[in-house]
Scaffold this motif. Structure first.
Motif, mmCIF file in Angstrom:
data_model
loop_
_atom_site.group_PDB
_atom_site.id
_atom_site.type_symbol
_atom_site.label_atom_id
_atom_site.label_comp_id
_atom_site.label_asym_id
_atom_site.label_seq_id
_atom_site.Cartn_x
_atom_site.Cartn_y
_atom_site.Cartn_z
ATOM 1 N N GLY A 142 18.608 20.580 -6.873
ATOM 2 C CA GLY A 142 20.052 20.718 -6.702
ATOM 3 C C GLY A 142 20.506 19.967 -5.463
ATOM 4 N N ARG A 143 21.504 19.144 -5.616
ATOM 5 C CA ARG A 143 22.021 18.374 -4.492
ATOM 6 C C ARG A 143 23.323 19.019 -4.020
ATOM 7 N NH1 ARG A 143 21.707 12.012 -5.736
ATOM 8 N NH2 ARG A 143 21.819 11.984 -3.457
ATOM 9 N N SER A 144 23.311 19.529 -2.800
ATOM 10 C CA SER A 144 24.492 20.206 -2.281
ATOM 11 C C SER A 144 25.625 19.207 -2.067
ATOM 12 C CB SER A 144 24.165 20.904 -0.958
ATOM 13 O OG SER A 144 23.688 19.967 -0.010
ATOM 14 N N LEU A 145 26.850 19.697 -2.193
ATOM 15 C CA LEU A 145 28.029 18.849 -2.047
ATOM 16 C C LEU A 145 28.770 19.220 -0.770
ATOM 17 C CD1 LEU A 145 29.411 18.817 -5.714
ATOM 18 C CD2 LEU A 145 28.273 16.954 -4.515
ATOM 19 N N PRO A 170 33.801 12.258 2.059
ATOM 20 C CA PRO A 170 34.932 11.879 1.198
ATOM 21 C C PRO A 170 34.613 11.736 -0.291
ATOM 22 C CG PRO A 170 35.053 10.680 3.256
ATOM 23 C CD PRO A 170 33.752 11.424 3.286
ATOM 24 N N PRO A 171 33.507 11.050 -0.704
ATOM 25 C CA PRO A 171 33.237 10.951 -2.142
ATOM 26 C C PRO A 171 33.033 12.310 -2.814
ATOM 27 C CG PRO A 171 31.991 9.290 -0.955
ATOM 28 C CD PRO A 171 32.573 10.203 0.076
ATOM 29 N N ASN A 172 32.379 13.244 -2.104
ATOM 30 C CA ASN A 172 32.183 14.575 -2.667
ATOM 31 C C ASN A 172 33.510 15.300 -2.841
ATOM 32 O OD1 ASN A 172 29.469 14.023 -2.535
ATOM 33 N ND2 ASN A 172 29.064 15.331 -0.764
ATOM 34 N N LEU A 173 34.354 15.191 -1.835
ATOM 35 C CA LEU A 173 35.674 15.816 -1.914
ATOM 36 C C LEU A 173 36.488 15.189 -3.040
ATOM 37 C CD1 LEU A 173 37.755 17.769 -0.720
ATOM 38 C CD2 LEU A 173 38.457 15.936 0.854
ATOM 39 N N ALA A 174 36.376 13.875 -3.194
ATOM 40 C CA ALA A 174 37.142 13.173 -4.222
ATOM 41 C C ALA A 174 36.723 13.597 -5.619
ATOM 42 C CB ALA A 174 36.971 11.661 -4.052
ATOM 43 N N LEU A 198 39.025 15.503 -8.276
ATOM 44 C CA LEU A 198 39.280 14.803 -9.533
ATOM 45 C C LEU A 198 38.860 15.649 -10.729
ATOM 46 C CD1 LEU A 198 40.290 12.128 -10.719
ATOM 47 C CD2 LEU A 198 37.947 11.260 -10.555
ATOM 48 N N SER A 199 37.730 16.329 -10.619
ATOM 49 C CA SER A 199 37.259 17.182 -11.711
ATOM 50 C C SER A 199 38.234 18.319 -11.970
ATOM 51 C CB SER A 199 35.872 17.744 -11.381
ATOM 52 O OG SER A 199 34.928 16.711 -11.215
ATOM 53 N N LEU A 200 38.746 18.917 -10.898
ATOM 54 C CA LEU A 200 39.710 20.013 -11.051
ATOM 55 C C LEU A 200 41.010 19.524 -11.677
ATOM 56 C CD1 LEU A 200 39.202 21.900 -7.656
ATOM 57 C CD2 LEU A 200 38.534 22.674 -9.941
ATOM 58 N N VAL A 201 41.477 18.363 -11.244
ATOM 59 C CA VAL A 201 42.730 17.816 -11.780
ATOM 60 C C VAL A 201 42.583 17.485 -13.258
ATOM 61 C CG1 VAL A 201 44.291 15.836 -11.694
ATOM 62 C CG2 VAL A 201 43.570 16.948 -9.572
ATOM 63 N N TRP A 214 29.736 11.533 -12.954
ATOM 64 C CA TRP A 214 29.572 11.110 -11.555
ATOM 65 C C TRP A 214 28.166 11.437 -11.062
ATOM 66 C CZ3 TRP A 214 28.684 14.173 -7.188
ATOM 67 C CH2 TRP A 214 28.838 13.530 -5.949
ATOM 68 N N ALA A 215 27.700 12.658 -11.345
ATOM 69 C CA ALA A 215 26.371 13.078 -10.882
ATOM 70 C C ALA A 215 25.277 12.232 -11.504
ATOM 71 C CB ALA A 215 26.154 14.555 -11.203
ATOM 72 N N LEU A 216 25.387 11.928 -12.797
ATOM 73 C CA LEU A 216 24.404 11.060 -13.452
ATOM 74 C C LEU A 216 24.387 9.674 -12.814
ATOM 75 C CD1 LEU A 216 24.633 11.650 -17.315
ATOM 76 C CD2 LEU A 216 22.604 11.899 -15.870
ATOM 77 N N ALA A 217 25.556 9.135 -12.574
ATOM 78 C CA ALA A 217 25.641 7.797 -11.986
ATOM 79 C C ALA A 217 25.035 7.778 -10.589
ATOM 80 C CB ALA A 217 27.091 7.332 -11.939
ATOM 81 N N ARG A 218 25.151 8.874 -9.843
ATOM 82 C CA ARG A 218 24.548 8.932 -8.518
ATOM 83 C C ARG A 218 23.019 8.891 -8.608
ATOM 84 N NH1 ARG A 218 25.132 7.420 -5.136
ATOM 85 N NH2 ARG A 218 24.909 8.833 -3.360
#
Length: 282
Positions: free
Chosen positions: A10-13, A18-22, A26-29, A63-67
């Motif tokens: 598990g990768r903590s956020l 900034p990318p994590n916040l974004a 974005l997911s919530l919106v 996003w997580a897969l791409a990371r």
């Protein structure tokens, strides 16, 4: 208690990054907008809320897969995320549990968190992979076995994963034969073959240019092993192609988030190479 105290998969956020916040915002919106749009079109509140939650998770998982596919570039993950947002109105929600399974399997191989998988992580991956295989997804069992094989052979290997790889493969064969899942229901059509080959060709650019990875493990701060990163990239590509060529269009639709992530990082990498070449010639 930190997430790393429980699992290394598990990768903590960190919301201050900034990318994590974004991606969180974005997911919530997207989730909220999807729920409202679905409600206006269908008038079914519960189904609309569930669809919105699924849409939000789809954005985040892309996003997580791409990371995992391109750990050295933060921004490349947002290209695939944009493709997912653009595709959501036209495609059904993908198999999110299968996407989550692939995400943790890739982390077993590339070790983006840093340390190798703990026994509890291994058991969790085996359990999830076994459950999905039991549901009729023999490809999941095969890829899980390959992931353990790679982790047992690459740099700083966990040798007992070689044994588990054999057990996972044997279990996949037994379950598939027992349930009759190994028979091909519908092969790929020519459009599926052509499109998957084109997208795979794009992604191979990412694999080929990942011989050096300027990224470090989340927990250790040590440089990631390029061979492990490339092995995870090829494993993801193999998974996508197996689903596409075995199940045809249904296989593509089930993992279309993976295709979005792969194409996204490929487009970013090509743009990066083009700009770097232009600057070198200037």
């Amino acid at each position: 208690m930190r997430l790393s105290d429980i699992t290394v998969l598990g990768r903590s956020l960190d919301p201050s990054y900034p990318p994590n916040l974004a991606i969180g915002a974005l997911s919530l919106v997207v989730g909220a907008a999807g729920a409202v749009a679905n409600l206006l079109s269908s008038g079914a509140p519960l189904e609309s809320v569930l669809w919105g939650i699924g849409a939000g998770f789809s954005v985040f998982l892309t996003w997580a897969l791409a990371r995992e596919l391109d750990p050295a570039h933060d921004l490349s993950a947002f290209v695939g995320t944009g493709l997912t947002i653009a595709a959501l109105p036209f495609f059904d929600l993908p198999a999110l549990m299968s996407i989550f399974w692939l995400l943790v399997v890739l982390r077993v191989v590339n070790r983006t968190v840093g340390p190798p998988a703990r026994p509890v992580d291994t058991l969790a991956v085996l359990g999830l992979g076994g459950w999905l295989t039991w549901q009729g997804n023999w490809i999941v069992g095969l890829v899980t076995a390959l992931a353990f094989l790679l982790d047992g052979l690459l740099t700083n290997p966990l040798r007992y994963h070689l044994v588990l790889s054999g057990l996972a493969f044997a279990g996949t064969v037994v379950l598939s034969v027992f349930q009759g899942d190994i028979a091909m229901d519908s092969g790929p059509t020519m459009p599926v073959v052509i499109s998957s080959v084109v997208m795979a060709g794009l992604f191979l650019v990412v694999v080929g240019t990942s011989r050096e990875v300027r990224a470090v493990g989340d927990a250790t701060g040590e440089p990631l092993d390029a061979r492990r990163v490339q092995a995870a990239q090829l494993l993801a590509l193999l998974t996508a192609l197996l689903y596409a060529w075995w199940d045809g269009l249904a296989g593509v639709e089930g993992l279309w988030l993976l295709w979005a992530a792969m194409v996204g990082v490929a487009l970013y990498r090509l743009a990066h190479l083009f700009l770097a070449r232009g600057q070198s010639q200037a």
